[in-house]
Design an enzyme around this catalytic site. Structure first.
Site, PDB file in Angstrom:
ATOM      1  N   CYS A 266       0.839  -1.220   0.000  1.00 24.33           N
ATOM      2  CA  CYS A 266       0.000   0.000   0.000  1.00 24.33           C
ATOM      3  C   CYS A 266       0.865   1.257   0.000  1.00 24.33           C
ATOM      4  CB  CYS A 266      -0.889   0.039   1.245  1.00 24.33           C
ATOM      5  SG  CYS A 266      -1.988  -1.341   1.427  1.00 24.33           S
TER       6      CYS A 266
HETATM    7  N1  NAD Z   1      -3.991  -6.022   2.233  1.00 25.82           N
HETATM    8  C1  NAD Z   1      -4.340  -4.845   2.722  1.00 25.82           C
HETATM    9  O1  NAD Z   1      -4.081  -4.480   3.873  1.00 25.82           O
HETATM   10  C2  NAD Z   1      -5.076  -3.889   1.857  1.00 25.82           C
HETATM   11  C3  NAD Z   1      -5.685  -2.821   2.461  1.00 25.82           C
HETATM   12  C4  NAD Z   1      -6.380  -1.941   1.676  1.00 25.82           C
HETATM   13  C5  NAD Z   1      -6.471  -2.099   0.314  1.00 25.82           C
HETATM   14  N2  NAD Z   1      -5.855  -3.142  -0.250  1.00 25.82           N
HETATM   15  C6  NAD Z   1      -5.993  -3.286  -1.695  1.00 25.82           C
HETATM   16  O2  NAD Z   1      -6.906  -4.370  -1.955  1.00 25.82           O
HETATM   17  C7  NAD Z   1      -6.523  -5.042  -3.156  1.00 25.82           C
HETATM   18  C8  NAD Z   1      -6.322  -6.512  -2.849  1.00 25.82           C
HETATM   19  O3  NAD Z   1      -5.261  -6.585  -1.952  1.00 25.82           O
HETATM   20  P1  NAD Z   1      -5.013  -7.907  -1.092  1.00 25.82           P
HETATM   21  O4  NAD Z   1      -4.037  -7.535  -0.030  1.00 25.82           O
HETATM   22  O5  NAD Z   1      -6.295  -8.525  -0.704  1.00 25.82           O
HETATM   23  O6  NAD Z   1      -4.291  -8.832  -2.176  1.00 25.82           O
HETATM   24  P2  NAD Z   1      -3.977 -10.394  -2.042  1.00 25.82           P
HETATM   25  O7  NAD Z   1      -2.863 -10.643  -2.953  1.00 25.82           O
HETATM   26  O8  NAD Z   1      -3.910 -10.769  -0.615  1.00 25.82           O
HETATM   27  O9  NAD Z   1      -5.305 -11.082  -2.601  1.00 25.82           O
HETATM   28  C9  NAD Z   1      -5.708 -10.882  -3.916  1.00 25.82           C
HETATM   29  C10 NAD Z   1      -6.337 -12.187  -4.389  1.00 25.82           C
HETATM   30  O10 NAD Z   1      -6.868 -11.981  -5.688  1.00 25.82           O
HETATM   31  C11 NAD Z   1      -6.638 -13.135  -6.465  1.00 25.82           C
HETATM   32  N3  NAD Z   1      -6.726 -12.741  -7.863  1.00 25.82           N
HETATM   33  C12 NAD Z   1      -5.794 -12.135  -8.618  1.00 25.82           C
HETATM   34  N4  NAD Z   1      -6.281 -11.878  -9.844  1.00 25.82           N
HETATM   35  C13 NAD Z   1      -7.570 -12.348  -9.868  1.00 25.82           C
HETATM   36  C14 NAD Z   1      -8.599 -12.387 -10.830  1.00 25.82           C
HETATM   37  N5  NAD Z   1      -8.435 -11.881 -12.041  1.00 25.82           N
HETATM   38  N6  NAD Z   1      -9.791 -12.924 -10.494  1.00 25.82           N
HETATM   39  C15 NAD Z   1      -9.973 -13.451  -9.263  1.00 25.82           C
HETATM   40  N7  NAD Z   1      -9.025 -13.444  -8.287  1.00 25.82           N
HETATM   41  C16 NAD Z   1      -7.845 -12.892  -8.604  1.00 25.82           C
HETATM   42  C17 NAD Z   1      -5.293 -13.638  -6.015  1.00 25.82           C
HETATM   43  O11 NAD Z   1      -5.143 -15.008  -6.296  1.00 25.82           O
HETATM   44  C18 NAD Z   1      -5.335 -13.333  -4.520  1.00 25.82           C
HETATM   45  O12 NAD Z   1      -5.779 -14.435  -3.783  1.00 25.82           O
HETATM   46  C19 NAD Z   1      -5.278  -4.325  -3.661  1.00 25.82           C
HETATM   47  O13 NAD Z   1      -5.654  -3.316  -4.560  1.00 25.82           O
HETATM   48  C20 NAD Z   1      -4.731  -3.671  -2.389  1.00 25.82           C
HETATM   49  O14 NAD Z   1      -3.981  -2.503  -2.676  1.00 25.82           O
HETATM   50  C21 NAD Z   1      -5.153  -4.056   0.469  1.00 25.82           C
HETATM   51  C1  UD9 Z   2      -6.035  -0.071   4.258  1.00 25.08           C
HETATM   52  C2  UD9 Z   2      -4.652   0.349   4.150  1.00 25.08           C
HETATM   53  O1  UD9 Z   2      -4.189   0.710   3.101  1.00 25.08           O
HETATM   54  N1  UD9 Z   2      -3.969   0.324   5.296  1.00 25.08           N
HETATM   55  C3  UD9 Z   2      -2.624   0.755   5.283  1.00 25.08           C
HETATM   56  C4  UD9 Z   2      -1.822  -0.201   6.098  1.00 25.08           C
HETATM   57  O2  UD9 Z   2      -0.526   0.084   5.744  1.00 25.08           O
HETATM   58  P1  UD9 Z   2       0.549  -1.048   5.898  1.00 25.08           P
HETATM   59  O3  UD9 Z   2      -0.100  -2.344   6.217  1.00 25.08           O
HETATM   60  O4  UD9 Z   2       1.363  -0.998   4.661  1.00 25.08           O
HETATM   61  O5  UD9 Z   2       1.334  -0.658   7.212  1.00 25.08           O
HETATM   62  P2  UD9 Z   2       2.086   0.673   7.656  1.00 25.08           P
HETATM   63  O6  UD9 Z   2       2.021   0.682   9.135  1.00 25.08           O
HETATM   64  O7  UD9 Z   2       1.589   1.862   6.936  1.00 25.08           O
HETATM   65  O8  UD9 Z   2       3.615   0.362   7.212  1.00 25.08           O
HETATM   66  C5  UD9 Z   2       4.013   0.507   5.903  1.00 25.08           C
HETATM   67  C6  UD9 Z   2       5.528   0.535   5.912  1.00 25.08           C
HETATM   68  O9  UD9 Z   2       5.972   1.771   6.505  1.00 25.08           O
HETATM   69  C7  UD9 Z   2       6.848   1.509   7.585  1.00 25.08           C
HETATM   70  N2  UD9 Z   2       6.600   2.533   8.603  1.00 25.08           N
HETATM   71  C8  UD9 Z   2       5.356   2.672   9.120  1.00 25.08           C
HETATM   72  C9  UD9 Z   2       5.111   3.647  10.059  1.00 25.08           C
HETATM   73  C10 UD9 Z   2       6.173   4.490  10.495  1.00 25.08           C
HETATM   74  O10 UD9 Z   2       6.030   5.364  11.349  1.00 25.08           O
HETATM   75  N3  UD9 Z   2       7.410   4.300   9.942  1.00 25.08           N
HETATM   76  C11 UD9 Z   2       7.637   3.332   8.996  1.00 25.08           C
HETATM   77  O11 UD9 Z   2       8.784   3.188   8.527  1.00 25.08           O
HETATM   78  C12 UD9 Z   2       6.514   0.095   8.056  1.00 25.08           C
HETATM   79  O12 UD9 Z   2       7.613  -0.517   8.662  1.00 25.08           O
HETATM   80  C13 UD9 Z   2       6.153  -0.578   6.728  1.00 25.08           C
HETATM   81  O13 UD9 Z   2       7.299  -1.044   6.062  1.00 25.08           O
HETATM   82  O14 UD9 Z   2      -2.000  -0.018   7.496  1.00 25.08           O
HETATM   83  C14 UD9 Z   2      -1.752   1.317   7.952  1.00 25.08           C
HETATM   84  C15 UD9 Z   2      -1.923   1.380   9.456  1.00 25.08           C
HETATM   85  O15 UD9 Z   2      -0.896   0.594  10.035  1.00 25.08           O
HETATM   86  C16 UD9 Z   2      -2.778   2.210   7.289  1.00 25.08           C
HETATM   87  O16 UD9 Z   2      -2.642   3.533   7.748  1.00 25.08           O
HETATM   88  C17 UD9 Z   2      -2.551   2.156   5.808  1.00 25.08           C
HETATM   89  O17 UD9 Z   2      -3.574   2.967   5.175  1.00 25.08           O
END
Ligand code: NAD
Ligand code: UD9
Length: 441
Positions: A266
């Site tokens: 992210c």
């Molecule tokens: N992980 C987080 O904390 C987080 C938070 C906020 C937003 N997001 C966003 O959400 C989205 C998904 O992230 P994630 O962490 O869940 O990814 P992930 O890699 O954990 O999961 C994505 C899943 O989608 C599947 N996939 C890929 N292409 C596909 C397709 N064409 N049809 C069906 N399935 C398919 C993969 O096999 C995988 O299991 C990304 O855009 C990410 O930036 C992630």
């Molecule tokens: C839904 C979503 O998109 N959620 C995101 C997710 O982000 P994330 O899972 O990627 O985690 P982050 O904590 O942001 O860390 C990212 C990298 O930044 C480093 N870092 C972090 C803080 C700091 O003071 N100094 C640093 O060096 C850390 O080590 C790591 O490598 O969770 C955050 C809340 O935790 C959210 O706010 C953020 O929107």
């Protein structure tokens, strides 16, 4: 009220979630808990097999929670027909940046799946993947709508805010709901109100901008404190203490920590959606681009710090045996995506004998060798231990007792430790005189 809105109100609507990862799986189970019929489609057959066996691969979803969802009717499949004829679709597939451009291939493929499976009925399509401002209307809508009756598809953007390992329940995290059309916005809000509070905005592009802003804010503020490390090394000031002190201001300041860099899928990625979109629309965001470069430079700064401190102890890096603690991108998760700790490890091992230690990452997922733990004797025999990720599972008191020298990139080591500790941002004047005797800290 449209047919979709009626189905959402009565919980008779069938929800199709595309992508069952960190975002899609918890969302699917939350919608099941809310009383909906939920179908999940993921192209990864191994993952789907695990889901169908009640074996969760998402840290924040227990096997028991998954099994309960399956018992209540959640159907995950690796064939797209599982999401045929759904009333609402949620796209939760991976996005990212490749060669400086938003990687939208999975989102396009998910849109094609909806176009193929949605049938003729009125359908709500929600993008929850993080995408660049404009992507829902420019990429998803044309693909889904191409062969569907005009007006039969409602589009909305509900960016996910899940925070793996952060301990926040879905119901505690308000979600922004953006749509160009009030009917679509009301329908998407109706679906997501079943699991949390929603924050409506007037356009999909506003929701997309809001999401990328959230994570860009975080990235640039981390870059700010990372840049202060360079200054702190030339002052007789403790940058960590200065940040903590600034953090006592009850308003107008949020404390972020320096570190070996910014990883994950992210924070280092989403700002590039903004800079790409800006350049594409004829403007530039140099401030954001520079902040990204500052963070990308931190692994190198850590390697320099380790090298300088080892040389002050009479050990050239080339002759050193080093233990690198931490491979994941942040504490208490096993996700190695864009991990700066691995960047540090790979640079160190170009010169030294380095062992990477991390109890959370799956060695089969990692592209470098990693071990879950090391013995006291191994720690004692190493010339340096480098703390890159402060997992709770790391016993830092034990590390300080058995290591002779620790380079602490997270300022996490206990003060009263017998090891000589140099912390990222340490005044260079001290590092040049690092001695065997434990310093008075
Ligand atoms: N992980 C987080 O904390 C987080 C938070 C906020 C937003 N997001 C966003 O959400 C989205 C998904 O992230 P994630 O962490 O869940 O990814 P992930 O890699 O954990 O999961 C994505 C899943 O989608 C599947 N996939 C890929 N292409 C596909 C397709 N064409 N049809 C069906 N399935 C398919 C993969 O096999 C995988 O299991 C990304 O855009 C990410 O930036 C992630
Ligand atoms: C839904 C979503 O998109 N959620 C995101 C997710 O982000 P994330 O899972 O990627 O985690 P982050 O904590 O942001 O860390 C990212 C990298 O930044 C480093 N870092 C972090 C803080 C700091 O003071 N100094 C640093 O060096 C850390 O080590 C790591 O490598 O969770 C955050 C809340 O935790 C959210 O706010 C953020 O929107």
């Amino acid at each position: 009220m449209t047919g979709v809105e009626r189905g959402l109100a009565t919980r008779d609507a069938r929800i199709g979630v595309i992508g069952l990862g960190y975002v899609g799986l918890p969302l699917s189970l939350a919608f099941v808990d809310a009383g909906f019929e939920v179908r999940g489609f993921d192209i990864d057959e191994e993952r789907v097999g695990r889901l169908r066996n009640g074996d969760s691969y998402v840290d924040d979803v227990s096997d028991a929670e998954l099994t309960a969802g399956l018992d209540e009717g959640f159907i995950p499949e690796a064939t797209s027909s599982v999401v045929a004829d759904c009333d609402a679709y949620v796209i939760a597939v991976p996005t990212g940046v490749a060669d400086g451009e938003p990687a939208m291939g999975a989102v396009r493929a998910a849109a094609r799946t909806i176009a193929e499976q949605a049938g003729e009925r009125e359908t709500l399509v929600i993008v929850s993947s993080t995408v660049y401002p404009g992507a829902t209307s420019e990429v998803v809508a044309p693909i889904v709508s191409a062969d569907r009756p005009a007006g039969s598809t409602l589009f909305a953007m509900v960016p996910e805010r899940l925070n793996p390992g952060g301990g926040h329940e879905i119901a505690e995290i308000p979600l922004v709901v953006g749509a160009d059309d009030p009917t679509a916005r009301d329908a998407a809000a109706a679906l997501f109100e079943s699991i949390t509070e929603t924050v409506p905005v007037d356009a999909t592009e506003t929701a997309e901008l809001s999401k990328t802003l959230e994570n860009t804010y975080r990235m640039v503020n981390i870059a700010l404190v990372n840049q202060l490390v360079a200054l702190a090394e030339r002052l007789d000031a403790d940058v960590w203490e200065a940040i903590d002190a600034a953090g006592t201001k009850p308003f107008g300041f949020q404390a972020f920590e320096p570190g070996p860099g910014v990883g994950g899928h992210c924070i280092p990625i989403d700002p590039q959606f903004l800079t790409w979109r800006a350049n594409e629309t004829g403007t530039e965001l140099p401030f954001i681009e520079h902040a990204h470069e500052v963070n990308e430079g931190m692994p190198g700064r850590v390697v320099e710090g380790v090298t300088t401190a080892l040389e002050a102890r009479g050990v050239p890096l080339e002759d050193a045996s080093v233990l690198a603690f931490g491979a994941a991108y942040k504490p208490n998760v096993g996700d190695p995506r864009h991990s700066p700790a691995i960047d540090v490890f790979e640079e160190l091992r170009r010169h030294a004998d380095v062992t990477l230690v991390d109890p959370h990452v799956d060695p089969e997922e990692l592209w470098v060798p990693v071990t879950e733990s090391v013995s006291d004797a191994t720690i004692e025999a190493a010339d340096a231990a480098v703390l890159l990720v402060d997992h709770d599972a790391f016993d830092l008191v034990r590390l300080g007792e058995h290591a002779s020298f620790v380079y602490d990139a997270k300022n996490a080591m206990p003060d009263d430790t017998s090891a000589t500790v140099v912390t990222l941002g340490e005044t260079t004047a001290r590092v040049d005189t690092v001695v065997e005797e434990p310093p008075t800290r």
